[in-house]
Design a protein around this motif. Structure first.
Motif, PDB file in Angstrom:
ATOM      1  N   PHE A 231     -17.653  -3.898  -6.760  1.00 12.41           N
ATOM      2  CA  PHE A 231     -17.732  -3.198  -8.053  1.00 12.41           C
ATOM      3  C   PHE A 231     -18.951  -2.278  -8.071  1.00 12.41           C
ATOM      4  N   GLU A 232     -20.045  -2.800  -7.525  1.00 11.94           N
ATOM      5  CA  GLU A 232     -21.298  -2.034  -7.575  1.00 11.94           C
ATOM      6  C   GLU A 232     -21.257  -0.777  -6.715  1.00 11.94           C
ATOM      7  N   ASN A 233     -20.345  -0.749  -5.730  1.00 12.87           N
ATOM      8  CA  ASN A 233     -20.222   0.443  -4.884  1.00 12.87           C
ATOM      9  C   ASN A 233     -19.520   1.602  -5.582  1.00 12.87           C
ATOM     10  N   VAL A 234     -18.845   1.310  -6.673  1.00 13.00           N
ATOM     11  CA  VAL A 234     -18.079   2.347  -7.373  1.00 13.00           C
ATOM     12  C   VAL A 234     -18.853   2.721  -8.640  1.00 13.00           C
ATOM     13  N   THR A 235     -19.494   3.875  -8.606  1.00 12.27           N
ATOM     14  CA  THR A 235     -20.398   4.191  -9.722  1.00 12.27           C
ATOM     15  C   THR A 235     -20.029   5.479 -10.467  1.00 12.27           C
ATOM     16  N   THR A 236     -19.113   6.272  -9.921  1.00 12.37           N
ATOM     17  CA  THR A 236     -18.749   7.518 -10.613  1.00 12.37           C
ATOM     18  C   THR A 236     -17.230   7.596 -10.773  1.00 12.37           C
ATOM     19  N   GLY A 237     -16.803   8.449 -11.693  1.00  9.77           N
ATOM     20  CA  GLY A 237     -15.378   8.639 -11.932  1.00  9.77           C
ATOM     21  C   GLY A 237     -14.641   9.045 -10.666  1.00  9.77           C
ATOM     22  N   ASP A 238     -15.243   9.953  -9.875  1.00 12.13           N
ATOM     23  CA  ASP A 238     -14.594  10.404  -8.645  1.00 12.13           C
ATOM     24  C   ASP A 238     -14.427   9.249  -7.657  1.00 12.13           C
ATOM     25  N   GLN A 239     -15.443   8.378  -7.631  1.00  8.16           N
ATOM     26  CA  GLN A 239     -15.346   7.224  -6.717  1.00  8.16           C
ATOM     27  C   GLN A 239     -14.225   6.268  -7.158  1.00  8.16           C
ATOM     28  N   VAL A 240     -14.025   6.183  -8.477  1.00  4.68           N
ATOM     29  CA  VAL A 240     -12.941   5.323  -8.976  1.00  4.68           C
ATOM     30  C   VAL A 240     -11.607   5.839  -8.447  1.00  4.68           C
ATOM     31  N   ILE A 241     -11.415   7.160  -8.574  1.00  6.21           N
ATOM     32  CA  ILE A 241     -10.145   7.739  -8.115  1.00  6.21           C
ATOM     33  C   ILE A 241      -9.990   7.558  -6.603  1.00  6.21           C
ATOM     34  N   GLU A 242     -11.069   7.780  -5.894  1.00  7.23           N
ATOM     35  CA  GLU A 242     -11.043   7.598  -4.435  1.00  7.23           C
ATOM     36  C   GLU A 242     -10.645   6.156  -4.066  1.00  7.23           C
ATOM     37  N   PHE A 243     -11.257   5.237  -4.790  1.00  7.54           N
ATOM     38  CA  PHE A 243     -10.988   3.811  -4.555  1.00  7.54           C
ATOM     39  C   PHE A 243      -9.517   3.479  -4.853  1.00  7.54           C
TER      40      PHE A 243
ATOM     41  N   GLN B  66      -7.059   5.583  -4.985  1.00  8.69           N
ATOM     42  CA  GLN B  66      -6.224   6.332  -4.035  1.00  8.69           C
ATOM     43  C   GLN B  66      -6.066   5.538  -2.738  1.00  8.69           C
ATOM     44  N   LYS B  67      -7.128   4.854  -2.357  1.00  7.97           N
ATOM     45  CA  LYS B  67      -7.115   4.104  -1.105  1.00  7.97           C
ATOM     46  C   LYS B  67      -6.320   2.801  -1.228  1.00  7.97           C
ATOM     47  N   TYR B  68      -6.484   2.117  -2.379  1.00 12.03           N
ATOM     48  CA  TYR B  68      -5.919   0.768  -2.473  1.00 12.03           C
ATOM     49  C   TYR B  68      -4.730   0.621  -3.434  1.00 12.03           C
ATOM     50  N   PHE B  69      -4.708   1.389  -4.498  1.00  3.94           N
ATOM     51  CA  PHE B  69      -3.642   1.221  -5.495  1.00  3.94           C
ATOM     52  C   PHE B  69      -3.063   2.586  -5.886  1.00  3.94           C
ATOM     53  N   PRO B  70      -2.633   3.402  -4.880  1.00  6.28           N
ATOM     54  CA  PRO B  70      -2.261   4.781  -5.200  1.00  6.28           C
ATOM     55  C   PRO B  70      -1.123   4.888  -6.218  1.00  6.28           C
ATOM     56  N   ASP B  71      -0.194   3.913  -6.182  1.00  4.64           N
ATOM     57  CA  ASP B  71       0.953   4.014  -7.100  1.00  4.64           C
ATOM     58  C   ASP B  71       0.552   3.839  -8.560  1.00  4.64           C
ATOM     59  N   THR B  72      -0.633   3.291  -8.814  1.00  5.43           N
ATOM     60  CA  THR B  72      -1.012   3.042 -10.219  1.00  5.43           C
ATOM     61  C   THR B  72      -1.708   4.245 -10.867  1.00  5.43           C
ATOM     62  N   ILE B  73      -2.165   5.209 -10.052  1.00  8.62           N
ATOM     63  CA  ILE B  73      -2.941   6.324 -10.644  1.00  8.62           C
ATOM     64  C   ILE B  73      -2.106   7.124 -11.646  1.00  8.62           C
ATOM     65  N   PRO B  74      -0.890   7.569 -11.281  1.00 10.09           N
ATOM     66  CA  PRO B  74      -0.126   8.305 -12.301  1.00 10.09           C
ATOM     67  C   PRO B  74       0.277   7.435 -13.483  1.00 10.09           C
ATOM     68  N   LEU B  75       0.375   6.139 -13.278  1.00 10.08           N
ATOM     69  CA  LEU B  75       0.822   5.250 -14.365  1.00 10.08           C
ATOM     70  C   LEU B  75      -0.308   4.934 -15.348  1.00 10.08           C
ATOM     71  N   ILE B  76      -1.500   4.744 -14.832  1.00  8.79           N
ATOM     72  CA  ILE B  76      -2.646   4.504 -15.734  1.00  8.79           C
ATOM     73  C   ILE B  76      -3.159   5.852 -16.242  1.00  8.79           C
TER      74      ILE B  76
ATOM     75  N   LEU C 236       0.825  -1.230   0.000  1.00  7.43           N
ATOM     76  CA  LEU C 236       0.000   0.000   0.000  1.00  7.43           C
ATOM     77  C   LEU C 236       0.853   1.271   0.000  1.00  7.43           C
ATOM     78  N   ASN C 237       2.018   1.210   0.687  1.00  6.24           N
ATOM     79  CA  ASN C 237       2.854   2.423   0.759  1.00  6.24           C
ATOM     80  C   ASN C 237       3.748   2.596  -0.471  1.00  6.24           C
ATOM     81  N   GLY C 238       3.541   1.743  -1.494  1.00  8.49           N
ATOM     82  CA  GLY C 238       4.285   1.912  -2.746  1.00  8.49           C
ATOM     83  C   GLY C 238       5.568   1.098  -2.806  1.00  8.49           C
ATOM     84  N   THR C 239       5.919   0.406  -1.704  1.00  4.40           N
ATOM     85  CA  THR C 239       7.124  -0.431  -1.734  1.00  4.40           C
ATOM     86  C   THR C 239       6.912  -1.599  -2.692  1.00  4.40           C
TER      87      THR C 239
END
Ligand code: FAD
Length: 387
Positions: free
Chosen positions: A246-258, A260-270, A96-99
């Motif tokens: 999957f059903e809990n994530v319904t908007t673009g902002d929720q995707v980023i939030e999700f 950010q919480k679980y796979f933060p290192d992948t956001i700049p890469l994707i 989670l911390n990017g290690t």
């Protein structure tokens, strides 16, 4: 069109085998039958899948194991496929911390090879006795006459007969539907609560965004994401997660939030914009386990690959088991002089227990993973040990 010979003395040279489904297993099967001298007609419901960049909803790269390589080797395809494959030397765990922590495969020098989903159809066409018929969707077939009805892209229906029908039309096989009407045909299917969704991580400055020769894994208790490298320097990221989540994530902002919480290192890469868009491109796909028996119907029809045994992907062996079906069938053809009336029941006898064992192992892995949600290692260990 009647391709069948109706002649018991006819040799493989003038017998026609109809392979229904031109996916991984259908295409390999076409090579096996063509190599023996049969006239092979492959019928595939999609347009030419080799021209598609992405086969909708299906991973484009798959882990090829020893059993799969043996099957490719027998028809001279191993070197071609392997030369285009991407070797993975190790797993890379993203915390989670990017290690990032590499975990090598069991033995020194051991690698897992990734092959491209679309490589096998190319190989099938190298045989002059093989014809690939794209945009031919099997609608129905008759167990009495063996006649198959296909729907073509122009909307016309075409009736075709062959000496042998090989059902390689995947987990929801139309060929298998006729088996369900037969007495003493056993069938079961089980959907698991998890689904999967694929995202693409693009190259950065023309290079892979992460180290390429690794199976990247983000284990996160009840769900996980993996990323596999492709030849075009992208990564395919596959998120496995319960449908409820999957059903809990319904908007673009929720995707980023999700993320950010679980796979933060992948956001700049994707890329945040791509993430918001691509997450909703296709709904999460279901995963099903299918078991059936027997795999044959008289001397007329046989099932192979996912049509016979779809397995959940947590053992990385679905395609490999399907490839092995082709190899085993071929060996029995040698032993029993290509006599379909003897070969087909023997194939069922030999193959059903092995395929059912693989389906059980895959499901067992999935159940284990779920029941050890608090152990990060257990969560993915067995999955990665087999891929
Ligand atoms: P399919 O690939 O499903 O092909 C069936 C073909 O039949 C398709 O082209 C379809 O268009 C066609 N068809 C369907 N209906 C008709 C019809 N009515 N008429 C004509 N044609 C029809 N396996 C591995 O070994 N290693 C892995 O790493 C791996 N990873 C996976 C990851 C995921 C996320 C998933 C879901 C599966 C994975 N698998 C893996 C399993 C693998 O994808 C399947 O086992 C494999 O695709 C089965 O091949 P097949 O040819 O039997 O079926």
């Amino acid at each position: 069109m009647d391709y069948s010979t109706n002649d018991s003395k006819s040799t493989s040279k003038n017998k026609v085998v109809a392979v229904v489904g031109g996916g991984l297993v259908g295409a390999l099967n076409a090579c096996y039958f063509a190599k023996r001298g049969f006239q092979v007609e492959v019928f595939e419901s999609r347009e030419d899948i080799r021209e598609a960049k992405i086969v909708k909803g299906r991973s484009i790269n798959l882990a090829l194991s020893h059993r799969g390589r043996q099957a490719l080797k027998q028809v001279g395809m191993e070197d071609t496929i392997v030369s285009k494959g991407i070797p993975m030397h190790s797993r890379m765990i993203h915390s989670l911390n990017g290690t990032q922590s590499p975990i090598p495969y069991g033995k020194k020098g051991q690698v897992t090879l990734l092959m491209q989903r679309l490589d096998t159809p190319h190989s099938a066409e190298t045989y002059s006795t093989t014809k690939l018929n794209f945009a031919h969707k099997l609608l129905n077939w008759s167990t009495e006459t063996g006649a198959m009805t296909f729907l073509r892209a122009d909307g016309a229906k075409e009736e075709i007969q062959a000496d042998l029908i090989v059902g390689c039309d995947g987990a929801f096989s139309a060929i298998r539907k006729q088996f369900l009407r037969q007495s003493r045909f056993n069938f079961s299917q089980t959907y698991i609560p998890h689904g999967y969704l694929e995202l693409t991580m693009p190259p950065i400055n023309g290079e892979f965004a992460m180290k390429p020769n690794y199976l990247h894994i983000w284990p996160r208790n009840t769900f996980m994401m993996i990323a596999l490298p492709n030849l075009d320097k992208t990564f395919t990221c596959t998120l496995f997660m319960p449908f409820d989540e999957f059903e809990n994530v319904t908007t673009g902002d929720q995707v980023i939030e999700f993320f950010q919480k679980y796979f933060p290192d992948t956001i700049p890469l994707i890329g945040a914009d791509a993430l918001k868009r691509d997450y909703f491109r296709l709904p999460a796909q279901a995963m099903v386990s299918v078991k059936c028996s027997p795999y044959h119907l008289s001397d007329k029809c046989v099932l192979m690959g996912d049509a016979a045994h779809a397995v959940v992907p947590f053992y990385g062996q679905g395609m490999n088991a399907g490839f092995e079906d082709c190899l085993v069938f071929n060996e029995i053809m040698d032993q029993l002089n290509e006599d379909f009336s003897a070969v087909l029941p023997e194939y069922t006898r030999v193959r059903v227990p092995d395929d059912h064992a693989i389906a059980d192992l895959a499901m067992y892995n999935y159940v284990e993973m779920r029941s050890h949600v608090n152990s990060k290692w257990f969560l993915f260990r067995k999955y990665v040990d087999n891929t």
